[in-house]
Design an enzyme around this catalytic site. Structure first.
Site, PDB file in Angstrom:
ATOM      1  N   ASP A 309      28.302  -3.912  -4.047  1.00 24.29           N
ATOM      2  CA  ASP A 309      28.067  -4.850  -5.179  1.00 24.29           C
ATOM      3  C   ASP A 309      26.993  -3.783  -5.968  1.00 24.29           C
ATOM      4  O   ASP A 309      25.982  -3.723  -5.606  1.00 24.29           O
ATOM      5  CB  ASP A 309      26.960  -5.876  -4.644  1.00 24.29           C
ATOM      6  CG  ASP A 309      26.867  -6.880  -5.759  1.00 24.29           C
ATOM      7  OD1 ASP A 309      27.054  -6.803  -6.777  1.00 24.29           O
ATOM      8  OD2 ASP A 309      25.924  -7.827  -5.557  1.00 24.29           O
ATOM      9  N   GLU A 343      23.069  -6.966 -14.595  1.00 23.24           N
ATOM     10  CA  GLU A 343      23.685  -7.968 -14.204  1.00 23.24           C
ATOM     11  C   GLU A 343      22.957  -8.863 -13.098  1.00 23.24           C
ATOM     12  O   GLU A 343      22.862 -10.275 -13.323  1.00 23.24           O
ATOM     13  CB  GLU A 343      25.054  -8.031 -13.483  1.00 23.24           C
ATOM     14  CG  GLU A 343      25.956  -9.169 -13.045  1.00 23.24           C
ATOM     15  CD  GLU A 343      25.711  -9.879 -11.672  1.00 23.24           C
ATOM     16  OE1 GLU A 343      26.269 -10.994 -11.545  1.00 23.24           O
ATOM     17  OE2 GLU A 343      24.923  -9.228 -10.995  1.00 23.24           O
ATOM     18  N   ASP A 371      33.832  -7.727  -8.995  1.00 24.35           N
ATOM     19  CA  ASP A 371      32.349  -7.822  -8.776  1.00 24.35           C
ATOM     20  C   ASP A 371      32.421  -8.706  -7.254  1.00 24.35           C
ATOM     21  O   ASP A 371      31.485  -9.423  -7.092  1.00 24.35           O
ATOM     22  CB  ASP A 371      31.477  -8.491  -9.675  1.00 24.35           C
ATOM     23  CG  ASP A 371      29.981  -8.820  -9.365  1.00 24.35           C
ATOM     24  OD1 ASP A 371      29.801  -7.713  -8.479  1.00 24.35           O
ATOM     25  OD2 ASP A 371      29.234  -9.317 -10.086  1.00 24.35           O
ATOM     26  N   HIS A 442      23.703  -7.502  -1.195  1.00 25.79           N
ATOM     27  CA  HIS A 442      22.157  -7.834  -1.424  1.00 25.79           C
ATOM     28  C   HIS A 442      21.303  -7.512  -0.273  1.00 25.79           C
ATOM     29  O   HIS A 442      20.023  -7.510  -0.182  1.00 25.79           O
ATOM     30  CB  HIS A 442      21.819  -8.975  -2.022  1.00 25.79           C
ATOM     31  CG  HIS A 442      22.343  -9.344  -3.225  1.00 25.79           C
ATOM     32  ND1 HIS A 442      21.792 -10.482  -4.082  1.00 25.79           N
ATOM     33  CD2 HIS A 442      23.283  -8.859  -4.057  1.00 25.79           C
ATOM     34  CE1 HIS A 442      22.522 -10.423  -5.170  1.00 25.79           C
ATOM     35  NE2 HIS A 442      23.569  -9.449  -5.155  1.00 25.79           N
TER      36      HIS A 442
HETATM   37 ZN   LIG Z   1      27.333  -8.097  -8.498  1.00 25.50          ZN
END
Ligand SMILES: [Zn+2]
Length: 489
Positions: A309, A343, A371, A442
């Site tokens: 990501d 983003e 994405d 994340h």
């Molecule tokens: Zn992303």
């Protein structure tokens, strides 16, 4: 005697066949010439054999590192991608984007009293700060009683004195069965509502701080960071994500009696800084003013190195340009590689692009974004008018030879191109295997080793073929404007 009748018969037959062909082509004109289809097969074979995308994501993650918005790594990544696209021979511009500059600081949490506690001990809670305008707990941290809720309804049902002045813990589990069944994005959509809106909901009830169970599918005691939002004018509170294991621990202990926590989060929001979308044009030979965007977002979170990501998405978009250059193929429309900025904190780059290019929306033939990592692709998501799907049948057949032949209607086509999508521009993304994506997303584990080089090549192949196919398509794609989501207003 026979000759004239045969001629008449031939002519009649010819006329019938000719009219049938004309009639058919009026219904479904060939979207691609035989020559273009041959070139698309060349692109497919070349991209399947090329490691350029992997080298790019390796550089972005290993050499530059995490690309937190406003950081010097994000700035270095902008320069790197711009230089690399120039080296490929693209016409490169940097589009200014003012971005939030959030810094993480220290983050630490421990349970300092709870039922059955051994004297002189505490329980460590693995926590990470969520990005928000809040400036944290201060250097001394805060100490307060914990109240655990499973969902928004339970929070709403609590009496005011059970929330005010406390640390609210949202213990909403990520649905791992949905994920295993191939619906990871839907599972994420449910869980991420607590990360995005939970702290604000707790703040409205007078909570001192809020912690949310991580919106992620793996149980390796890793917290998943991200953005949390407070509506303008509402007081902000320190906000963090805790691991699934520690959320469950606190739920069990709180069911036994009073639990108190010491929480330290020194993250803060600094004044915004200047950053950029990187835009590289491979000019079209026939319609240079018409644009097909192929993109990913360059910024990432900072716990890992932003490989899945979205270093992968940027590298895949760069590969589309690289493979066309390698084959000396010039598209009929312009292929525009975009590495979007910011983003993760609210689609800043995508929104700037939408505004700056508002008068050229009609010239945007299509937009592609990757994405959702780099898992094996099985086809293409296309948004938003299903009437265009039959046009893509020959492309699906071609991509099926490398296992990616599904062309389906889906709105899952990337946040950065959403401003174009709402204006009616057809949008596309690869349909990827996302069963493990939210294990790492994340978190500190989003690193290069999570990318399988072969699967990355398969994704780059789908996107390179799709980009060239769109750029050379003999068709007007139907445009279907979409409602503007609340966050874009
Ligand atoms: Zn992303």
């Amino acid at each position: 005697m026979t000759r004239p009748s045969l001629t008449r018969l031939s002519l009649a037959l010819f006329a019938t066949v000719f009219l049938a062909v004309v009639a058919q082509s009026q219904v479904t004109p060939a979207a691609w010439s035989p020559e273009t289809l041959q070139q698309l097969r060349q692109v497919q074979q070349a991209a399947l054999a090329d490691d350029y995308a992997y080298q790019q994501v390796a550089h972005l993650t290993d050499n530059i590192g995490p690309r937190l918005i406003g950081s010097s790594q994000a700035a270095a990544a902008v320069q790197y991608v711009a230089e690399e696209l120039r080296r490929l021979g693209l016409d490169v511009t940097l589009e200014k984007v003012m971005v939030p500059h959030w810094v993480r600081g220290e983050e630490r949490a421990e349970l300092i009293s709870y039922p059955g506690q051994a004297p002189g001990t505490t329980q460590k809670i693995v926590v990470t700060a969520l990005a928000s305008p809040n400036n944290g707990t201060g250097a001394d941290g805060i100490t307060a009683e914990v109240v655990v809720v499973n969902n928004f309804a339970e929070l709403a049902a609590l009496p005011a004195d059970k929330v005010a002045g406390r640390i609210v813990v949202f213990n909403y589990p990520f649905d791992e069965r949905m994920t295993a069944a191939g619906f990871a994005l839907q599972a994420y959509g449910e869980a991420v509502a607590y990360r995005a809106e939970g702290p604000a909901a707790a703040s409205r009830r007078g909570a001192l701080a809020a912690l949310v169970r991580s919106a992620g599918s793996a149980d390796f005691r890793l917290p998943h960071t991200g953005l949390t939002e407070f509506p303008a004018g509402q007081p902000t509170i320190p906000s963090g994500a805790i691991t699934a294991e520690d959320a469950a621990l606190m739920a069990r202990l709180a069911a036994q009696g009073t639990v108190r926590m010491h929480l330290l989060l020194t993250s803060k929001m600094l004044p915004e800084v200047e950053s950029y979308n990187v835009i590289g044009d491979l000019k079209g030979s026939e319609h240079p003013e018409q644009v097909v965007i192929v993109s990913g977002h360059l910024d990432s979170w900072d716990l890992g190195t932003g490989a899945l990501d979205d270093g992968a998405g940027v590298a895949i978009a760069m590969e589309a340009a690289q493979v066309l250059k390698q084959l000396h193929l010039q598209p009929r429309r312009t292929i525009r590689v975009v590495a979007w900025m910011a983003e993760e904190m609210g689609v800043f780059g995508g929104k700037v692009y939408g505004k700056e290019h508002a008068t050229q929306v009609a010239d945007h033939y299509a937009a592609i974004e990757t994405d959702l990592g780099a898992g094996h692709p099985v086809g293409i998501n296309a948004c938003c008018d299903e009437a265009m799907l039959p046009l893509f049948e020959p492309l699906g057949a071609l991509l099926q030879t490398s296992g990616a032949g599904i062309v389906r209607a889906s709105e899952e086509t990337g946040a950065d191109i959403l401003p174009l999508k709402v204006a009616g521009v057809p949008t596309f993304s690869p349909i990827q295997d996302v069963r493990t994506y939210f294990d790492y997303h994340h978190s500190a584990a989003d690193t290069l080793d999570k990318i399988d080089a072969r699967q990355l090549r398969e994704n780059a192949t789908v996107i390179a073929v799709l980009a060239y196919a769109l750029a050379n398509m003999n068709a007007q794609l139907p445009r279907k404007p979409q409602p503007v989501p609340e966050w874009m207003k």
